[in-house]
Design an enzyme around this catalytic site. Structure first.
Site, mmCIF file in Angstrom:
data_model
loop_
_atom_site.group_PDB
_atom_site.id
_atom_site.type_symbol
_atom_site.label_atom_id
_atom_site.label_comp_id
_atom_site.label_asym_id
_atom_site.label_seq_id
_atom_site.Cartn_x
_atom_site.Cartn_y
_atom_site.Cartn_z
ATOM 1 N N HIS A 62 0.854 -1.212 -0.228
ATOM 2 C CA HIS A 62 0.106 -0.202 -0.034
ATOM 3 C C HIS A 62 0.838 1.173 0.057
ATOM 4 O O HIS A 62 1.593 1.531 0.805
ATOM 5 C CB HIS A 62 -0.807 -0.092 1.151
ATOM 6 N N LEU A 63 0.842 2.092 -1.096
ATOM 7 C CA LEU A 63 1.727 3.333 -1.290
ATOM 8 C C LEU A 63 1.048 4.436 -0.858
ATOM 9 O O LEU A 63 1.606 5.380 -0.663
ATOM 10 C CB LEU A 63 2.123 3.419 -2.574
ATOM 11 N N ARG A 64 -0.336 4.420 -0.603
ATOM 12 C CA ARG A 64 -1.175 5.602 0.094
ATOM 13 C C ARG A 64 -1.153 6.750 -1.157
ATOM 14 O O ARG A 64 -1.690 7.820 -0.383
ATOM 15 C CB ARG A 64 -0.551 5.905 1.379
ATOM 16 N N ASN A 94 -6.542 0.720 -3.293
ATOM 17 C CA ASN A 94 -7.319 1.384 -2.460
ATOM 18 C C ASN A 94 -6.715 2.616 -1.849
ATOM 19 O O ASN A 94 -6.700 3.096 -0.562
ATOM 20 C CB ASN A 94 -7.611 0.462 -0.934
ATOM 21 N N ASP A 152 -8.333 -5.078 -2.999
ATOM 22 C CA ASP A 152 -7.836 -5.268 -1.694
ATOM 23 C C ASP A 152 -8.459 -4.113 -0.656
ATOM 24 O O ASP A 152 -8.415 -2.820 -0.984
ATOM 25 C CB ASP A 152 -6.272 -5.236 -1.754
ATOM 26 N N HIS A 232 -2.631 -12.451 1.437
ATOM 27 C CA HIS A 232 -2.549 -12.649 2.949
ATOM 28 C C HIS A 232 -3.144 -13.863 3.602
ATOM 29 O O HIS A 232 -4.038 -13.669 4.578
ATOM 30 C CB HIS A 232 -2.809 -11.210 3.770
ATOM 31 N N ASP A 305 2.064 -6.878 2.629
ATOM 32 C CA ASP A 305 0.783 -6.409 3.083
ATOM 33 C C ASP A 305 1.207 -5.108 3.586
ATOM 34 O O ASP A 305 0.744 -4.590 4.623
ATOM 35 C CB ASP A 305 -0.302 -6.865 3.757
ATOM 36 N N GLY A 324 -3.572 -2.794 9.964
ATOM 37 C CA GLY A 324 -2.310 -2.593 8.922
ATOM 38 C C GLY A 324 -0.923 -2.442 9.743
ATOM 39 O O GLY A 324 -1.038 -1.486 10.569
HETATM 40 O O1 DOR Z 1 -4.078 -4.841 7.266
HETATM 41 C C1 DOR Z 1 -4.658 -4.357 6.414
HETATM 42 N N1 DOR Z 1 -4.428 -3.042 5.954
HETATM 43 N N2 DOR Z 1 -5.448 -5.128 5.656
HETATM 44 C C2 DOR Z 1 -5.968 -4.514 4.511
HETATM 45 O O2 DOR Z 1 -6.688 -5.495 3.937
HETATM 46 C C3 DOR Z 1 -5.973 -3.324 4.097
HETATM 47 C C4 DOR Z 1 -4.828 -2.603 4.627
HETATM 48 C C5 DOR Z 1 -4.748 -1.170 4.311
HETATM 49 O O3 DOR Z 1 -5.137 -0.586 3.251
HETATM 50 O O4 DOR Z 1 -4.457 -0.288 5.460
HETATM 51 ZN ZN ZN Z 2 -6.010 -7.020 2.085
HETATM 52 ZN ZN ZN Z 3 -3.626 -5.044 1.398
#
Ligand code: DOR
Ligand code: ZN
Ligand code: ZN
Length: 424
Positions: A62-64, A94, A152, A232, A305, A324
């Site tokens: 996840h690069l945000r 996401n 995801d 995961h 993840d 996360g």
């Molecule tokens: O722990 C998680 N963080 N699981 C996810 O499915 C999404 C991710 C997030 O985007 O923070």
């Molecule tokens: Zn996920």
């Molecule tokens: Zn994820």
């Protein structure tokens, strides 16, 4: 410019060889691999005592960026990636906005290219806004170069819509990376459903939350012919179903994250949200099943993840903090310490699960250490011990349950397309 990586043990999962050798790199490619190469190079890395492996490929990051740059940016994420030994990463969609159209795909790809550290492949959401109501612009995103579809963060709960997305994934020959979580079964849970949920005074997440959708998606994959990759995996049930699915010849692969094979719900201290992730830390029985699955091949990939969040967000406690943990900069050491040292995996299997298999699943001509292939490499010292300290992370996300943990195995250098993008 010539780069020479000297005196290391080169591991090539492509032909299953492991030998002491020098690696000569020219114009971004591996030019020669051989014992004591007699060349003068402009740049030399002494890899004595280290493994020289194909650069790691993380299928789950996840690069945000765009939209939550206070958590991470493409640049900080890439700095973290190369620090962790990664030469390619898949970015999950996401973000804000969700990656559901070609413009956002191009935005991330262009940004990553300008930064030029590791390769970024931006995955596309299956439904518009990840709302689960209508399909996203899958064709447009395929043209923009997505390597995979993924919703995801959640599952596409409407099985018909999910089936339609899989049919398109099949048509365009890209895998579906499935986050398996039945939204209704979650029922307000935040940690695993076991005695520890009671201890912490929190609602539990049952294994069925994952298992039900894992089963459904395998059934849909069989029907549509799509290549399905389970993200995961955290339960014994997932591993059992994967083993069966592979036996009957389904196109299904799967990943496990380091936290899920290292920790259990019993390790969660009182109200520390650095132990909160989705899926949650499970039981020892699940951990044992995941390790066995990695050993016997039911599980193909180790992914992180990597899910950076701020200290303020994580300070909200187990009940309210976001799910996360940051993972890019600790995974190689955890694989070494938890899986290779105790004998669950060989170094060759580590290279398979962190490079070769991800490359295969994503259809990349990488993940090997061979002459004539792109020089994406990692120099890894299997002996060096250290204590994990999030202050050393390049990621903005310092959210890890592994702070203070003593580990063995350290990334010494990372080379992407022949460029040394990280050196300790
Ligand atoms: O722990 C998680 N963080 N699981 C996810 O499915 C999404 C991710 C997030 O985007 O923070
Ligand atoms: Zn996920
Ligand atoms: Zn994820």
């Amino acid at each position: 410019m010539l780069l020479l990586i000297k005196n290391g043990t080169v591991i090539n999962p492509g032909d299953q060889t492991q030998a002491e050798a020098d690696v000569l790199v020219e114009d971004g490619m591996i030019k020669k691999i051989g014992a004591a190469l007699p060349v003068k190079a402009e740049r030399v890395i002494d890899a004595a005592g280290c493994y020289v492996m194909p650069g790691f490929i993380d299928m789950h990051v996840h690069l945000r960026d765009p939209g939550q740059e206070y958590k991470e940016t493409v640049e900080t994420g890439l700095r973290a990636a190369v620090h962790g030994g990664f030469t390619t990463i898949v970015a999950m969609p996401n973000t804000k906005p969700i990656v559901d159209n070609p413009d956002v795909v191009r935005y991330v790809h262009n940004k990553a290219q300008d930064i030029g550290l590791a390769h970024v492949l931006q995955a596309g959401a299956m439904t518009r806004g990840e709302r689960g109501e209508e399909l996203s612009d899958i064709e447009g995103m395929v043209e923009a170069g997505i390597p995979a579809l993924s919703e995801d963060g959640k599952s596409v709960m409407n099985a018909q819509l999910c089936r339609e997305a899989m049919t398109l994934a099949m048509k365009y020959d890209i895998p579906v990376l499935a986050h398996c979580e039945d939204r209704n079964l979650v029922n307000g849970g935040v940690v695993n459903e076991d005695g520890n949920a009671q201890r912490l005074g929190l609602k539990g997440i049952a294994n069925s939350v994952e298992d039900v959708i894992a089963a459904r998606d395998m059934i849909l994959a069989r029907e549509t012919g799509a290549a399905l990759h389970l993200c995961h995996c955290s339960t014994k049930g997932s591993v059992q179903m994967l083993r069966f699915a592979k036996q009957v010849g389904l196109r299904v692969t799967a990943e496990v994250c380091p936290h899920h094979f290292t920790l259990t719900s019993s390790d969660i201290p009182e109200d520390d949200a650095n132990y909160k992730m989705n899926p949650p830390l499970r039981t020892q029985e699940d951990v044992d099943a995941l390790k066995e699955g990695l050993r016997d091949g039911a599980i193909d990939v180790i992914a992180t993840d990597h899910a950076p969040h701020t200290a303020i967000e994580k300070g909200e406690g187990l009940k309210h903090a976001p799910f996360g943990i940051a993972g890019l900069e600790t995974v190689a050491s955890l694989v070494m310490t938890e899986l290779v040292e105790p004998g669950y995996l060989t170094m060759m299997q580590m290279a398979e699960k962190m490079s070769y298999n991800p490359a295969k699943i994503l259809g990349l001509d990488r993940g090997v250490a061979e002459e004539g292939k792109p020089a994406d490499l990692v120099v890894f010292d299997p002996q060096r011990e250290y204590v994990i300290n999030p202050a050393d992370f390049y990621s903005k996300g310092k959210n890890t349950p592994f702070a203070g943990r003593k580990v063995r195995g350290m990334v010494m250098a990372t080379v992407v397309d022949g460029r040394v993008v990280y050196e300790r």
